[in-house]
Design an enzyme around this catalytic site. Structure first.
Site, PDB file in Angstrom:
ATOM      1  N   ARG A  69      26.183 -16.046  30.859  1.00 50.23           N
ATOM      2  CA  ARG A  69      25.992 -15.736  32.282  1.00 50.23           C
ATOM      3  C   ARG A  69      25.814 -17.004  33.120  1.00 50.23           C
ATOM      4  NH1 ARG A  69      26.299 -10.287  31.926  1.00 50.23           N
ATOM      5  NH2 ARG A  69      25.052  -9.318  30.307  1.00 50.23           N
TER       6      ARG A  69
ATOM      7  N   ASP B  65      19.972  -9.405  34.630  1.00 46.08           N
ATOM      8  CA  ASP B  65      21.125 -10.152  34.123  1.00 46.08           C
ATOM      9  C   ASP B  65      21.965 -10.755  35.250  1.00 46.08           C
ATOM     10  OD1 ASP B  65      20.344  -9.541  31.560  1.00 46.08           O
ATOM     11  OD2 ASP B  65      21.727  -7.868  31.329  1.00 46.08           O
TER      12      ASP B  65
ATOM     13  N   ARG C 118      24.942   0.819  22.388  1.00 46.99           N
ATOM     14  CA  ARG C 118      24.288   2.101  22.102  1.00 46.99           C
ATOM     15  C   ARG C 118      25.286   3.116  21.571  1.00 46.99           C
ATOM     16  NH1 ARG C 118      21.449  -0.782  25.590  1.00 46.99           N
ATOM     17  NH2 ARG C 118      19.227  -0.414  25.975  1.00 46.99           N
TER      18      ARG C 118
ATOM     19  N   ARG D 193      16.924 -19.423  31.753  1.00 48.10           N
ATOM     20  CA  ARG D 193      17.869 -19.297  32.883  1.00 48.10           C
ATOM     21  C   ARG D 193      17.286 -19.846  34.183  1.00 48.10           C
ATOM     22  NH1 ARG D 193      20.768 -13.471  31.367  1.00 48.10           N
ATOM     23  NH2 ARG D 193      22.167 -14.391  29.812  1.00 48.10           N
TER      24      ARG D 193
ATOM     25  N   LYS E 285      28.266  -3.527  28.420  1.00 48.48           N
ATOM     26  CA  LYS E 285      27.743  -4.077  27.168  1.00 48.48           C
ATOM     27  C   LYS E 285      26.609  -3.206  26.612  1.00 48.48           C
ATOM     28  CE  LYS E 285      25.682  -8.333  27.068  1.00 48.48           C
ATOM     29  NZ  LYS E 285      24.442  -8.389  26.265  1.00 48.48           N
ATOM     30  N   SER E 286      25.643  -2.874  27.461  1.00 49.09           N
ATOM     31  CA  SER E 286      24.490  -2.090  26.974  1.00 49.09           C
ATOM     32  C   SER E 286      24.945  -0.749  26.411  1.00 49.09           C
ATOM     33  CB  SER E 286      23.509  -1.836  28.122  1.00 49.09           C
ATOM     34  OG  SER E 286      22.924  -3.039  28.519  1.00 49.09           O
TER      35      SER E 286
HETATM   36  C1  S3P Z   1      19.533  -4.920  27.687  1.00 51.32           C
HETATM   37  C2  S3P Z   1      18.291  -5.069  28.280  1.00 51.32           C
HETATM   38  C3  S3P Z   1      17.883  -6.275  29.016  1.00 51.32           C
HETATM   39  C4  S3P Z   1      19.092  -7.125  29.396  1.00 51.32           C
HETATM   40  C5  S3P Z   1      20.051  -7.305  28.251  1.00 51.32           C
HETATM   41  C6  S3P Z   1      20.570  -5.954  27.780  1.00 51.32           C
HETATM   42  C7  S3P Z   1      19.816  -3.656  26.974  1.00 51.32           C
HETATM   43  O1  S3P Z   1      17.046  -7.053  28.190  1.00 51.32           O
HETATM   44  O2  S3P Z   1      18.669  -8.381  29.889  1.00 51.32           O
HETATM   45  O3  S3P Z   1      21.152  -8.099  28.645  1.00 51.32           O
HETATM   46  O4  S3P Z   1      21.001  -3.379  26.684  1.00 51.32           O
HETATM   47  O5  S3P Z   1      18.873  -2.914  26.695  1.00 51.32           O
HETATM   48  P1  S3P Z   1      15.446  -6.781  28.091  1.00 51.32           P
HETATM   49  O6  S3P Z   1      15.229  -5.474  27.431  1.00 51.32           O
HETATM   50  O7  S3P Z   1      14.920  -7.919  27.268  1.00 51.32           O
HETATM   51  O8  S3P Z   1      14.941  -6.809  29.496  1.00 51.32           O
END
Ligand code: S3P
Length: 438
Positions: A397, A324, A27, A355, A22-23
């Site tokens: 989640r 996560d 990006r 959570r 996902k991240s």
């Molecule tokens: C993410 C960063 C995390 C994570 C989120 C995705 C990202 O959040 O919990 O699911 O893609 O940069 P935080 O930056 O708030 O820690």
């Protein structure tokens, strides 16, 4: 309303492919849009959250064509975005809203970012503060830093570079500041208090950006800097599988005697593999085979064999790496012998739902003794789990973590409102069905 109905199952003997990270998917869509030229993204996670990012980039004038499953061709416009016709809806996605805030801070037009009920309660002050210091004008219409966000970019002139020490280890905040820094004149730097996911750093370099990556100091603080203005160059990018999605099956297979599960093509970025270390510390048997450790984003195969787990303490600098995965690690704690303590994880209270409260409440409903603390919880593991009717509070989640718990419970577990799983792992339900049927 959709539900998952889950019952106890035998050993899990299967191979599982998890969808794209996902991240990295977020990006890849943003960076390819920012770049000059055409990039093809493969393995893109077609979940609601990542599609919110694709729609946002399209609303900003970028042509993005879906040419196959998980394949998107992005015609980058070198950051010369055009004003969207209306509000940009970020849906449930904090990553979309926070990274876009950085990306748009330098644009010479007004834009309004909205989100669903959950996103509208999440703190945006953490990006508004540094981006405002750089000269962007923000209004949080929800009050107290909450969305909708109106960004009036650089109507005040070009962005000023910033040296920013983050109060929380957040990859989203780090990314927002670095993305704004691409348009500022001079060096922008971020100091992270503990290592958090570094996909922005790795992927920006892939797209041709020069970064200065400091070494962590004795306390684990690290400085990341870039000199603006800089442009991105188009490039193709293959998104590996999401280790945060694999986490559900890693826990299920580790805790179920006799299981043998193979997960291929999954991301093994060291800022994300805390789930593996924690489970190994709990006694899990896992074999990791990297495919190409030198790749910009490492990936490989994980083989898990089921056995007995024991409790552990999860806290400190490890937290950002497993942030996560903590809901499903709490489920692992309930299945393990002895006590599991989660601490230093106050950030869990400002995720898609609180959570800590959601996990503690649901574990208790399944008969697990849990003490909730301000920044985590203590779980008395090893008690038999009882099937229960559970809420997931619109949080993907929580829904998936408790579907996994249901695989170990006596009687039926029903999780209500599981539509939210589509935000990060749309095929989770199908994989769950196949595990239950095997
Ligand atoms: C993410 C960063 C995390 C994570 C989120 C995705 C990202 O959040 O919990 O699911 O893609 O940069 P935080 O930056 O708030 O820690």
């Amino acid at each position: 309303m959709k539900t998952f109905s889950v019952h106890s199952c035998g050993p899990i003997l299967t191979s599982i492919t998890v969808p794209g990270d996902k991240s990295m998917s977020h990006r890849s869509a943003m960076f390819a849009s920012l770049a000059e030229g055409c990039s093809t993204i493969t393995g893109f996670l077609e979940s609601e959250d990542c599609l919110s990012t694709v729609d946002a980039m399209r609303a900003l004038g970028v042509t993005i064509e879906r040419t196959g499953e998980g394949t998107f061709v992005v015609e980058g416009i070198g950051g010369r975005f055009t004003p969207p016709a209306g509000d940009v809806d970020c849906g449930n996605s904090g990553t979309t809203m926070r990274l876009l805030s950085g990306l748009l801070a330098a644009q010479p037009f007004r834009i309004r970012l909205t989100g669903d009920a959950s996103l509208s309660k999440r703190p945006m002050g953490r990006v508004i503060k540094p981006l405002s210091e750089m000269g962007a004008l923000f209004t949080a219409e929800g009050g107290e830093g909450k969305p909708p966000l109106v960004i009036e970019g650089s109507t005040l002139g070009p962005l000023k570079p910033l040296s920013y020490e983050m109060p929380v280890a957040s990859a989203q905040v780090k990314s927002a500041v670095l993305l704004a820094g691409l348009s500022a004149d001079g060096e922008t730097s971020v100091i992270e208090p503990a290592a958090c996911r570094d996909h922005t750093e790795r992927m920006l370099q892939e797209f041709g950006v020069t970064l200065k990556l400091g070494a962590p100091d004795a306390n684990g603080r690290r400085r990341i800097a870039l000199k603006g203005p800089q442009r991105l160059r188009a490039r193709d990018f293959a998104v590996p599988g999401d280790i945060s999605s694999a986490a559900f099956w890693l826990v299920a297979a580790s805790a179920k005697q006799g299981s043998k599960v193979l997960i291929e093509g999954v991301g093994l970025n060291p800022t994300r593999t805390g789930i593996i270390s924690v489970l190994q510390r709990m006694g899990a048997s896992m074999e990791i085979t990297p495919v190409d450790p030198e790749a910009a984003e490492p990936l490989g195969t994980i083989r898990v064999s089921g056995g007995a787990l024991h409790g552990t303490v999860i806290g400190g600098a490890e937290i950002p790496n497993v942030i996560d995965e903590l809901p499903v690690l709490a489920v692992a704690g309930a299945l393990a012998r002895g006590k599991t303590i989660i601490r230093d994880a106050k950030e869990l209270r400002v995720k898609e739902t609180d959570r800590i409260a959601a996990v503690a409440g649901n574990l208790r409903a399944m008969g697990v003794p849990v003490t909730e603390t301000e920044d985590g919880m203590e779980i008395e593991g090893g008690h038999p789990l009882k099937g229960a009717r559970l809420e997931c509070f619109g949080d993907h989640r929580i829904a998936m973590a408790f579907a996994i718990a249901g695989l170990f419970a006596e009687g039926e577990t029903v999780i209500e409102g599981v539509e939210c799983v589509a935000t990060s792992y749309p095929t989770f339900g199908a994989t769950l069905e196949s595990v239950l049927a095997s």
